[in-house]
Design a protein around this motif. Structure first.
Motif, PDB file in Angstrom:
ATOM      1  N   LYS A 174      -8.955  -4.336  -0.255  1.00  0.00           N
ATOM      2  CA  LYS A 174     -10.057  -3.847  -1.087  1.00  0.00           C
ATOM      3  C   LYS A 174      -9.605  -2.621  -1.884  1.00  0.00           C
ATOM      4  CE  LYS A 174     -14.886  -2.438  -0.902  1.00  0.00           C
ATOM      5  NZ  LYS A 174     -16.064  -2.229  -0.054  1.00  0.00           N
ATOM      6  N   THR A 175      -8.829  -1.762  -1.250  1.00  0.00           N
ATOM      7  CA  THR A 175      -8.313  -0.565  -1.923  1.00  0.00           C
ATOM      8  C   THR A 175      -7.344  -0.946  -3.035  1.00  0.00           C
ATOM      9  OG1 THR A 175      -8.627   0.761   0.052  1.00  0.00           O
ATOM     10  CG2 THR A 175      -7.026   1.577  -1.557  1.00  0.00           C
ATOM     11  N   LEU A 176      -6.468  -1.896  -2.787  1.00  0.00           N
ATOM     12  CA  LEU A 176      -5.529  -2.337  -3.823  1.00  0.00           C
ATOM     13  C   LEU A 176      -6.278  -2.942  -5.005  1.00  0.00           C
ATOM     14  CD1 LEU A 176      -2.722  -3.777  -1.544  1.00  0.00           C
ATOM     15  CD2 LEU A 176      -2.613  -1.692  -2.923  1.00  0.00           C
ATOM     16  N   TYR A 177      -7.337  -3.672  -4.722  1.00  0.00           N
ATOM     17  CA  TYR A 177      -8.193  -4.215  -5.785  1.00  0.00           C
ATOM     18  C   TYR A 177      -8.820  -3.076  -6.594  1.00  0.00           C
ATOM     19  CZ  TYR A 177     -12.260  -6.557  -7.879  1.00  0.00           C
ATOM     20  OH  TYR A 177     -13.207  -7.029  -8.751  1.00  0.00           O
ATOM     21  N   LYS A 178      -9.323  -2.068  -5.889  1.00  0.00           N
ATOM     22  CA  LYS A 178      -9.943  -0.907  -6.552  1.00  0.00           C
ATOM     23  C   LYS A 178      -8.914  -0.159  -7.410  1.00  0.00           C
ATOM     24  CE  LYS A 178     -12.368   3.382  -5.468  1.00  0.00           C
ATOM     25  NZ  LYS A 178     -12.848   4.259  -4.390  1.00  0.00           N
ATOM     26  N   ILE A 179      -7.720   0.001  -6.903  1.00  0.00           N
ATOM     27  CA  ILE A 179      -6.658   0.684  -7.651  1.00  0.00           C
ATOM     28  C   ILE A 179      -6.338  -0.085  -8.922  1.00  0.00           C
ATOM     29  CG2 ILE A 179      -4.191   1.286  -7.603  1.00  0.00           C
ATOM     30  CD1 ILE A 179      -4.676   1.930  -4.558  1.00  0.00           C
ATOM     31  N   TYR A 180      -6.298  -1.396  -8.812  1.00  0.00           N
ATOM     32  CA  TYR A 180      -6.036  -2.228  -9.982  1.00  0.00           C
ATOM     33  C   TYR A 180      -7.078  -1.950 -11.066  1.00  0.00           C
ATOM     34  CZ  TYR A 180      -5.151  -6.348 -12.863  1.00  0.00           C
ATOM     35  OH  TYR A 180      -4.866  -7.176 -13.916  1.00  0.00           O
ATOM     36  N   HIS A 181      -8.343  -1.879 -10.661  1.00  0.00           N
ATOM     37  CA  HIS A 181      -9.411  -1.700 -11.653  1.00  0.00           C
ATOM     38  C   HIS A 181      -9.582  -0.257 -12.108  1.00  0.00           C
ATOM     39  CE1 HIS A 181     -11.084  -5.645 -12.175  1.00  0.00           C
ATOM     40  NE2 HIS A 181     -10.697  -5.877 -10.936  1.00  0.00           N
ATOM     41  N   GLN A 182      -9.526   0.677 -11.183  1.00  0.00           N
ATOM     42  CA  GLN A 182      -9.801   2.064 -11.563  1.00  0.00           C
ATOM     43  C   GLN A 182      -8.604   2.766 -12.190  1.00  0.00           C
ATOM     44  OE1 GLN A 182     -11.449   4.253  -8.250  1.00  0.00           O
ATOM     45  NE2 GLN A 182     -13.456   4.093  -9.195  1.00  0.00           N
ATOM     46  N   CYS A 183      -7.432   2.439 -11.779  1.00  0.00           N
ATOM     47  CA  CYS A 183      -6.257   3.167 -12.267  1.00  0.00           C
ATOM     48  C   CYS A 183      -5.447   2.354 -13.282  1.00  0.00           C
ATOM     49  CB  CYS A 183      -5.363   3.570 -11.097  1.00  0.00           C
ATOM     50  SG  CYS A 183      -6.203   4.595  -9.875  1.00  0.00           S
ATOM     51  N   ILE A 184      -5.057   1.169 -12.886  1.00  0.00           N
ATOM     52  CA  ILE A 184      -4.174   0.376 -13.734  1.00  0.00           C
ATOM     53  C   ILE A 184      -4.881  -0.051 -15.021  1.00  0.00           C
ATOM     54  CG2 ILE A 184      -2.699  -1.662 -13.880  1.00  0.00           C
ATOM     55  CD1 ILE A 184      -1.833   0.547 -11.795  1.00  0.00           C
ATOM     56  N   GLU A 185      -6.055  -0.659 -14.877  1.00  0.00           N
ATOM     57  CA  GLU A 185      -6.775  -1.097 -16.081  1.00  0.00           C
ATOM     58  C   GLU A 185      -7.221   0.090 -16.933  1.00  0.00           C
ATOM     59  OE1 GLU A 185      -9.822  -3.966 -15.195  1.00  0.00           O
ATOM     60  OE2 GLU A 185      -8.339  -5.564 -15.158  1.00  0.00           O
ATOM     61  N   LEU A 233       0.833  -1.199   0.000  1.00  0.00           N
ATOM     62  CA  LEU A 233       0.000   0.000   0.000  1.00  0.00           C
ATOM     63  C   LEU A 233       0.874   1.258   0.000  1.00  0.00           C
ATOM     64  CD1 LEU A 233      -3.055   0.633  -0.016  1.00  0.00           C
ATOM     65  CD2 LEU A 233      -2.890   0.952   2.455  1.00  0.00           C
ATOM     66  N   MET A 234       1.960   1.248   0.754  1.00  0.00           N
ATOM     67  CA  MET A 234       2.870   2.400   0.764  1.00  0.00           C
ATOM     68  C   MET A 234       3.537   2.569  -0.599  1.00  0.00           C
ATOM     69  SD  MET A 234       4.568   2.448   4.596  1.00  0.00           S
ATOM     70  CE  MET A 234       5.243   0.809   4.536  1.00  0.00           C
ATOM     71  N   LEU A 238      -0.103  -5.995  -8.331  1.00  0.00           N
ATOM     72  CA  LEU A 238      -1.483  -6.022  -7.849  1.00  0.00           C
ATOM     73  C   LEU A 238      -2.352  -7.097  -8.496  1.00  0.00           C
ATOM     74  CD1 LEU A 238      -2.350  -2.230  -7.480  1.00  0.00           C
ATOM     75  CD2 LEU A 238      -1.352  -3.799  -5.812  1.00  0.00           C
ATOM     76  N   GLU A 239      -1.832  -7.806  -9.464  1.00  0.00           N
ATOM     77  CA  GLU A 239      -2.636  -8.862 -10.095  1.00  0.00           C
ATOM     78  C   GLU A 239      -3.117  -9.888  -9.076  1.00  0.00           C
ATOM     79  OE1 GLU A 239      -1.418  -9.202 -14.753  1.00  0.00           O
ATOM     80  OE2 GLU A 239       0.007 -10.009 -13.303  1.00  0.00           O
ATOM     81  N   TYR A 240      -2.353 -10.089  -8.037  1.00  0.00           N
ATOM     82  CA  TYR A 240      -2.752 -11.011  -6.979  1.00  0.00           C
ATOM     83  C   TYR A 240      -4.100 -10.600  -6.387  1.00  0.00           C
ATOM     84  CZ  TYR A 240      -3.093 -12.946  -2.301  1.00  0.00           C
ATOM     85  OH  TYR A 240      -3.558 -13.555  -1.168  1.00  0.00           O
ATOM     86  N   TYR A 241      -4.282  -9.316  -6.145  1.00  0.00           N
ATOM     87  CA  TYR A 241      -5.517  -8.833  -5.521  1.00  0.00           C
ATOM     88  C   TYR A 241      -6.710  -8.996  -6.446  1.00  0.00           C
ATOM     89  CZ  TYR A 241      -2.451  -7.168  -1.961  1.00  0.00           C
ATOM     90  OH  TYR A 241      -1.513  -7.132  -0.980  1.00  0.00           O
ATOM     91  N   TYR A 272      -9.210   9.502 -10.670  1.00  0.00           N
ATOM     92  CA  TYR A 272      -9.238   8.165 -10.061  1.00  0.00           C
ATOM     93  C   TYR A 272      -8.014   7.959  -9.167  1.00  0.00           C
ATOM     94  CZ  TYR A 272     -12.934   6.453 -13.265  1.00  0.00           C
ATOM     95  OH  TYR A 272     -14.094   6.237 -13.955  1.00  0.00           O
ATOM     96  N   SER A 273      -6.868   8.348  -9.675  1.00  0.00           N
ATOM     97  CA  SER A 273      -5.626   8.173  -8.923  1.00  0.00           C
ATOM     98  C   SER A 273      -5.625   9.020  -7.648  1.00  0.00           C
ATOM     99  CB  SER A 273      -4.415   8.521  -9.797  1.00  0.00           C
ATOM    100  OG  SER A 273      -4.338   7.638 -10.899  1.00  0.00           O
ATOM    101  N   ALA A 274      -6.125  10.238  -7.731  1.00  0.00           N
ATOM    102  CA  ALA A 274      -6.178  11.110  -6.549  1.00  0.00           C
ATOM    103  C   ALA A 274      -7.128  10.548  -5.491  1.00  0.00           C
ATOM    104  CB  ALA A 274      -6.604  12.515  -6.955  1.00  0.00           C
ATOM    105  N   GLU A 275      -8.263  10.021  -5.917  1.00  0.00           N
ATOM    106  CA  GLU A 275      -9.206   9.408  -4.971  1.00  0.00           C
ATOM    107  C   GLU A 275      -8.568   8.206  -4.287  1.00  0.00           C
ATOM    108  OE1 GLU A 275     -12.617   8.510  -7.389  1.00  0.00           O
ATOM    109  OE2 GLU A 275     -13.370  10.569  -7.296  1.00  0.00           O
TER     110      GLU A 275
END
Length: 162
Positions: free
Chosen positions: A84-95, A10-11, A147-150, A60-63
């Motif tokens: 849950k946040t790492l999962y959200k980052i994967y979908h909202q930012c990375i993808e 997360l850091m 983050l693919e793990y999440y 998305y990244s700022a949120e």
């Protein structure tokens, strides 16, 4: 995964988001479509789509950055919220970076095997836009792999809880 590993990830993601937001916002604050010297209305419209996607990615990244910050300062550390946040980052930012919903650009998956940048555009764009995405792509790829793990773990947990 243990709390310390999730907290470390997360850091790392928080640092990644901070850097990415800065790069995207600097570009958007310093660049206008008029400066790109587009040749016709079709190219102008295409560049507007690219800029809209970049703005959305920055939001998305700022949120997600704000969420990371809140989770990291809370004691005790909330592992479930972090995952849950790492999962959200994967979908909202990375993808969203690799495959924006409005197809402003796309990922050429074959490029990953050749060591070249994988982001491609369906039309000609200015070199500054190409450079921006090239500069961002390496870090986005690294975080995607982490983050693919999440992606699979979180979905599995959600299915099992039903």
């Amino acid at each position: 995964m243990g709390n310390s590993l999730v907290k470390t990830q997360l850091m790392d993601v928080k640092d990644f988001l901070t850097k990415s937001i800065s790069i995207i916002e600097d570009f958007l604050n310093e660049t206008t479509i008029s400066e790109l010297k587009v040749e016709n209305e079709e190219e102008r419209s295409y560049n507007k789509i690219i800029f809209a996607n970049l703005r959305k990615l920055a939001v998305y990244s700022a949120e997600c950055l704000e969420t990371c910050s809140v989770i990291l300062i809370n004691e005790p550390f909330q592992k479930a919220a972090a995952e849950k946040t790492l999962y959200k980052i994967y979908h909202q930012c990375i993808e969203e970076f690799f495959s924006p919903k409005n197809d402003a650009w796309f990922e050429d998956s074959r490029s990953a095997y050749t060591g070249r940048n994988s982001i491609k555009f369906s039309r000609n764009v200015s070199e500054s836009v190409v450079q921006l995405l090239k500069n961002l792509e390496g870090d986005f790829q690294r975080i995607r792999e982490e983050l693919e793990y999440y992606e699979t773990d979180y979905r599995t947990k959600m299915i099992q809880s039903k």
